[in-house]
Motif scaffolding. Structure first.
Motif, PDB file in Angstrom:
ATOM      1  N   ASP A  49      20.096  49.706  20.706  1.00 47.83           N
ATOM      2  CA  ASP A  49      19.484  48.505  20.709  1.00 47.83           C
ATOM      3  C   ASP A  49      19.482  47.915  22.147  1.00 47.83           C
ATOM      4  O   ASP A  49      18.722  47.455  22.689  1.00 47.83           O
ATOM      5  N   ARG A  50      20.650  47.739  22.506  1.00 49.39           N
ATOM      6  CA  ARG A  50      21.106  47.067  23.416  1.00 49.39           C
ATOM      7  C   ARG A  50      20.563  47.755  24.773  1.00 49.39           C
ATOM      8  O   ARG A  50      20.109  47.082  25.877  1.00 49.39           O
ATOM      9  N   VAL A  51      20.768  49.102  24.905  1.00 48.63           N
ATOM     10  CA  VAL A  51      20.085  49.890  26.161  1.00 48.63           C
ATOM     11  C   VAL A  51      18.658  49.559  26.082  1.00 48.63           C
ATOM     12  O   VAL A  51      18.273  49.512  27.175  1.00 48.63           O
ATOM     13  N   GLU A  52      18.038  49.642  24.971  1.00 45.51           N
ATOM     14  CA  GLU A  52      16.487  49.345  25.091  1.00 45.51           C
ATOM     15  C   GLU A  52      16.083  48.340  25.613  1.00 45.51           C
ATOM     16  O   GLU A  52      15.171  48.141  26.592  1.00 45.51           O
ATOM     17  N   ARG A  53      16.945  47.026  25.018  1.00 46.54           N
ATOM     18  CA  ARG A  53      16.468  45.776  25.593  1.00 46.54           C
ATOM     19  C   ARG A  53      16.780  45.482  26.894  1.00 46.54           C
ATOM     20  O   ARG A  53      16.009  44.870  27.563  1.00 46.54           O
ATOM     21  N   ALA A  54      17.758  46.343  27.566  1.00 51.07           N
ATOM     22  CA  ALA A  54      18.005  46.381  28.965  1.00 51.07           C
ATOM     23  C   ALA A  54      16.932  46.984  29.722  1.00 51.07           C
ATOM     24  O   ALA A  54      17.267  46.972  31.040  1.00 51.07           O
ATOM     25  N   GLY A  55      16.186  47.818  29.082  1.00 53.50           N
ATOM     26  CA  GLY A  55      15.051  48.759  29.706  1.00 53.50           C
ATOM     27  C   GLY A  55      15.809  50.097  30.450  1.00 53.50           C
ATOM     28  O   GLY A  55      15.059  50.418  30.950  1.00 53.50           O
ATOM     29  N   ALA A  56      17.012  50.267  29.971  1.00 53.72           N
ATOM     30  CA  ALA A  56      17.540  51.619  30.587  1.00 53.72           C
ATOM     31  C   ALA A  56      17.215  52.898  29.444  1.00 53.72           C
ATOM     32  O   ALA A  56      17.700  53.803  29.853  1.00 53.72           O
ATOM     33  N   GLU A  57      16.627  52.703  28.569  1.00 50.65           N
ATOM     34  CA  GLU A  57      16.289  53.724  27.594  1.00 50.65           C
ATOM     35  C   GLU A  57      14.579  53.709  27.128  1.00 50.65           C
ATOM     36  O   GLU A  57      14.193  52.611  27.003  1.00 50.65           O
ATOM     37  N   SER A  58      14.180  54.999  27.027  1.00 51.85           N
ATOM     38  CA  SER A  58      12.564  54.987  26.676  1.00 51.85           C
ATOM     39  C   SER A  58      12.443  54.638  25.043  1.00 51.85           C
ATOM     40  O   SER A  58      13.659  54.735  24.290  1.00 51.85           O
ATOM     41  N   ARG A  59      11.554  54.057  24.745  1.00 52.56           N
ATOM     42  CA  ARG A  59      11.264  53.805  23.098  1.00 52.56           C
ATOM     43  C   ARG A  59      11.387  55.373  22.456  1.00 52.56           C
ATOM     44  O   ARG A  59      11.782  54.978  21.346  1.00 52.56           O
ATOM     45  N   SER A  60      10.956  56.344  22.884  1.00 46.33           N
ATOM     46  CA  SER A  60      11.139  57.681  22.339  1.00 46.33           C
ATOM     47  C   SER A  60      12.770  57.948  21.923  1.00 46.33           C
ATOM     48  O   SER A  60      13.166  58.418  20.878  1.00 46.33           O
ATOM     49  N   ASP A  61      13.577  57.736  22.837  1.00 45.91           N
ATOM     50  CA  ASP A  61      14.948  57.683  22.827  1.00 45.91           C
ATOM     51  C   ASP A  61      15.605  57.023  21.940  1.00 45.91           C
ATOM     52  O   ASP A  61      16.428  57.441  20.849  1.00 45.91           O
ATOM     53  N   ARG A  62      15.081  55.699  21.737  1.00 46.44           N
ATOM     54  CA  ARG A  62      15.334  54.708  20.735  1.00 46.44           C
ATOM     55  C   ARG A  62      15.011  55.149  19.217  1.00 46.44           C
ATOM     56  O   ARG A  62      15.905  54.985  18.319  1.00 46.44           O
ATOM     57  N   VAL A  63      13.775  55.742  19.291  1.00 48.65           N
ATOM     58  CA  VAL A  63      13.441  56.279  17.957  1.00 48.65           C
ATOM     59  C   VAL A  63      14.282  57.466  17.248  1.00 48.65           C
ATOM     60  O   VAL A  63      14.771  57.469  16.296  1.00 48.65           O
ATOM     61  N   ARG A  64      14.723  58.385  18.101  1.00 49.53           N
ATOM     62  CA  ARG A  64      15.640  59.391  18.061  1.00 49.53           C
ATOM     63  C   ARG A  64      16.877  58.875  17.706  1.00 49.53           C
ATOM     64  O   ARG A  64      17.350  59.609  16.446  1.00 49.53           O
ATOM     65  N   HIS A  65      17.411  57.948  18.167  1.00 46.69           N
ATOM     66  CA  HIS A  65      18.880  57.415  17.931  1.00 46.69           C
ATOM     67  C   HIS A  65      18.641  56.767  16.398  1.00 46.69           C
ATOM     68  O   HIS A  65      19.663  56.811  15.705  1.00 46.69           O
ATOM     69  N   ARG A  66      17.610  56.078  16.256  1.00 45.73           N
ATOM     70  CA  ARG A  66      17.110  55.402  14.944  1.00 45.73           C
ATOM     71  C   ARG A  66      17.253  56.480  13.906  1.00 45.73           C
ATOM     72  O   ARG A  66      17.976  56.303  12.709  1.00 45.73           O
ATOM     73  N   LEU A  67      16.598  57.431  14.235  1.00 44.32           N
ATOM     74  CA  LEU A  67      16.256  58.679  13.218  1.00 44.32           C
ATOM     75  C   LEU A  67      17.627  59.358  12.645  1.00 44.32           C
ATOM     76  O   LEU A  67      18.021  59.488  11.788  1.00 44.32           O
ATOM     77  N   SER A  68      18.761  59.344  13.892  1.00 43.14           N
ATOM     78  CA  SER A  68      19.937  59.747  13.533  1.00 43.14           C
ATOM     79  C   SER A  68      20.707  58.834  12.613  1.00 43.14           C
ATOM     80  O   SER A  68      21.411  59.612  11.945  1.00 43.14           O
ATOM     81  N   GLY A  69      20.673  57.544  12.918  1.00 40.37           N
ATOM     82  CA  GLY A  69      20.994  56.583  11.918  1.00 40.37           C
ATOM     83  C   GLY A  69      20.977  56.804  10.622  1.00 40.37           C
ATOM     84  O   GLY A  69      21.704  56.711   9.723  1.00 40.37           O
TER      85      GLY A  69
END
Length: 165
Positions: A49-69
């Protein structure tokens, strides 16, 4: 021959109890591991979440991390259910029924209260009342033997009765 059958039944019962106990211990270990993995998954989601807010991660990576969670959370819930199932098998192996014979099964809240009361009674050492036998002649004269015949008390008696050579 009947003594051998009783012995085999006793060994079978002890084996079932031992297996149920080991399954419960393994289920608790799996639950600990799943909870640890779930905690790591939650931490990874927070970082993502923090990395995405900082703009250092793509939305697809964020979805992948959320799915792992979410998968870690599902694994934790599955391990929790397995632990409960293993405990129920252990109770069944030793003949404990935590649902009272007069339980109301129409209302889940009432059933939960009745089971909670039953568990508290078991933990306090209070056993449920047993119904009287339909035929009083079925009551064994020696309650320690429960109609199983007499057990040998010495090595000689054990040899004579064929328990040992």
């Amino acid at each position: 021959m009947s003594q051998l059958r009783r012995l085999a039944l006793s060994v079978s019962t002890l084996a079932e109890i031992h297996l149920s106990d080991q399954q419960y211990i393994n289920a608790l270990d799996m639950l600990r591991t799943a909870r640890d993995a779930d905690e790591v998954g939650r931490q990874m989601e927070t970082v993502a979440d923090r990395v995405e807010r900082a703009g250092a991660e793509s939305r697809s990576d964020r979805v992948r991390h959320r799915l792992s969670g979410v998968l870690a959370e599902v694994d934790c819930a599955r391990a929790y259910a397995l632990a409960h199932s293993s405990l129920a098998n252990l109770y069944e192996s030793v003949g404990i029924d935590i649902v009272p014979a007069n339980a109301t099964t129409e209302d889940l809240a009432t059933l939960n209260k009745q089971v909670d009361a039953s568990i508290k009674d078991w933990l306090a050492g209070r056993l449920p009342e047993l119904p009287p036998p339909a035929n009083p002649a079925q009551i064994p004269s020696d309650p320690l033997h429960f109609g199983m015949g007499t057990r040998p008390t010495t090595m000689e008696t054990a040899r004579k009765d064929g328990f040992i050579n």
